[in-house]
Structures are given as structure tokens and as C-alpha cells.
Design an enzyme around this catalytic site. Structure first.
Site, PDB file in Angstrom:
ATOM      1  CG  HIS A  96       6.911 -90.818   8.801  1.00 60.33           C
ATOM      2  ND1 HIS A  96       6.466 -89.704   9.488  1.00 60.33           N
ATOM      3  CD2 HIS A  96       7.675 -91.521   9.675  1.00 60.33           C
ATOM      4  CE1 HIS A  96       6.949 -89.747  10.719  1.00 60.33           C
ATOM      5  NE2 HIS A  96       7.674 -90.839  10.872  1.00 60.33           N
TER       6      HIS A  96
ATOM      7  CE  LYS B  15       3.497 -91.624  17.260  1.00 65.07           C
ATOM      8  NZ  LYS B  15       4.793 -91.556  16.607  1.00 65.07           N
TER       9      LYS B  15
ATOM     10  CG  ASP C  15       5.136 -95.042  17.179  1.00 63.16           C
ATOM     11  OD1 ASP C  15       3.898 -94.983  17.108  1.00 63.16           O
ATOM     12  OD2 ASP C  15       5.868 -94.045  17.024  1.00 63.16           O
TER      13      ASP C  15
ATOM     14  CB  CYS D  99       7.260 -92.074  19.958  1.00 71.98           C
ATOM     15  SG  CYS D  99       7.632 -91.444  18.302  1.00 71.98           S
TER      16      CYS D  99
HETATM   17  C1  VGL Z   1      10.511 -92.588  16.753  1.00 68.84           C
HETATM   18  C2  VGL Z   1      12.573 -91.931  16.040  1.00 68.84           C
HETATM   19  C3  VGL Z   1      12.038 -91.441  14.882  1.00 68.84           C
HETATM   20  C4  VGL Z   1       9.692 -93.271  17.801  1.00 68.84           C
HETATM   21  C5  VGL Z   1       9.951 -92.096  15.613  1.00 68.84           C
HETATM   22  O1  VGL Z   1       8.665 -93.901  17.478  1.00 68.84           O
HETATM   23  O2  VGL Z   1      10.095 -93.181  18.968  1.00 68.84           O
HETATM   24  N1  VGL Z   1      11.820 -92.498  16.963  1.00 68.84           N
HETATM   25  N2  VGL Z   1      10.727 -91.525  14.680  1.00 68.84           N
END
Ligand code: VGL
Length: 194
Positions: free
Chosen positions: A55, A97, A11, A141
Site C-alpha cells: 500500500h 496488489k 500475503d 485475502c
Molecule cells: C488483509 C486485512 C487487510 C489480508 C489485507 O491480506 O488478508 N487483511 N488487508
């Protein structure tokens, strides 16, 4: 790393970097380090996976629809793009994801490749037994992915010089790293590998 190793870059997207919707302090500091790790893995012919949070505009992951997070990484928006300085090598597998409206999908084990194949399936097909994991965010994540990988029987090494955390509560990232080590993860830095 041995020949059953793979790299997972979690991410590294604009919204998780400074200036983004859910900007992690110094999140962009992982980019160049991860470029170096990706180079090392490709030189050795080892698999590299890059993940993205992806998302829909309405998802119960977001505060306004019952979740805890501000709107971030919405499919097709600039915030959802990989950081522009991240240099995915040829042959990298992109995993997506969080693309359903009813999932948080912190863990990469909930991600799929462009053909719809799940992460575990891809790993088992390519004979991977150890994952080197870095990216954003340490306390969400990365943490969930590491713990899932250990539960699924993979060996795990966390790239401690290539992770950064959200730290909603001060110390969350440190605690998350402690938990990961407690659960059996090793840690490494670029110097140890090159
Ligand atoms: C994440 C917070 C909300 C991440 C994803 O990628 O760690 N953190 N959504």
C-alpha cells in the site's frame, strides 16, 4: 496435483504476523508449511506465485483515510516485507496488489506481476486450471482470492494447514472456510500431497 496446477502463497508479510501492524494470531505458523508446499510444486516444475499487499502511505484502505484497517504493509517498509523465514524458490512470480490509493485489493485477481500483467492473464498463459491457495488471511485475502478464482472458472484447493485468519469477529475464519467450500473449493493438507 496435476500438471495444470499452480500454488499461490498469499500475503505472508511481517505486518500480518505476530508483532506486525495487523498481526494475525499464529500467522507465522504458516511459513514452514508453505515452504514445504513450495518445495513440492517446484520439484514438479509447477508455477509458484507469491503475493504481497503493497500500500501507499495514504490509501482509503486505512482507517485514517476512510477505511477499516490500521496502517499496514506500506511500500518499502519492513512490515511489508515477506516473512524472513519464507523461502521463495527460484522462478517464483511475485505479485503486487493494493498499490493504488483507491483500492482494498483483497483478491489476488487484482494483483500484477513486475511487468504489469494481471494474475488471470498469467494463469491462462501458462495453462493453469487449478489453484492451490494458502497464506494470510483466511477471512480476507485468501477468501476473496478463492471466491474470485471459482467465479473465473478455476478449480480451487485451499491449503487448510497453511492459512490463518484475522477473526475480527470470532468465527470469521471458520465461516470463510465454509463459504469457500460451499462455493466449490476443495481442501487439502500437506500430508495428502506428499
Ligand atoms: C488483509 C486485512 C487487510 C489480508 C489485507 O491480506 O488478508 N487483511 N488487508
Amino acid at each position: 496435483m496435476d500438471k495444470e496446477s499452480a500454488l499461490v502463497v498469499v500475503d505472508v508479510q511481517n505486518d500480518f504476523c505476530p508483532g506486525g501492524a495487523l498481526g494475525v494470531a499464529e500467522g507465522d505458523a504458516v511459513v514452514e508449511v508453505l515452504n514445504r508446499y513450495m518445495g513440492l510444486f517446484r520439484e514438479r516444475g509447477l508455477p509458484v506465485f507469491i503475493t504481497r499487499d503493497w500500500h501507499p502511505p495514504e490509501t482509503n484502505h486505512f482507517k485514517e483515510f476512510g477505511g477499516v484497517w490500521p496502517v499496514h504493509c506500506v511500500q518499502g517498509t519492513p512490515g511489508a516485507e515477506l516473512h524472513p523465514a519464507l523461502k521463495p524458490p527460484d522462478g517464483v512470480t511475485l505479485l503486487t496488489k493494493g498499490d493504488r490509493p483507491d483500492e482494498d485489493a483483497y483478491s489476488v485477481f487484482q494483483a500484477r506481476d513486475p511487468e504489469g500483467r494481471g494474475f488471470s492473464e498469467l494463469l491462462r498463459e501458462s495453462g493453469v486450471t487449478r489453484l492451490y491457495i494458502g497464506g494470510l488471511a483466511t477471512d480476507y485475502c485468501v477468501r476473496e482470492t478463492v471466491l474470485d478464482a471459482l467465479r473465473e472458472g478455476f478449480k480451487v484447493t485451499v491449503l487448510v494447514d497453511a492459512v490463518k485468519g484475522v477473526d475480527l469477529k470470532p468465527g470469521d475464519s471458520e465461516r470463510a472456510l465454509g463459504e469457500m467450500k460451499e462455493a466449490g473449493a476443495d481442501t487439502v493438507t500437506l500430508e495428502d500431497l506428499s
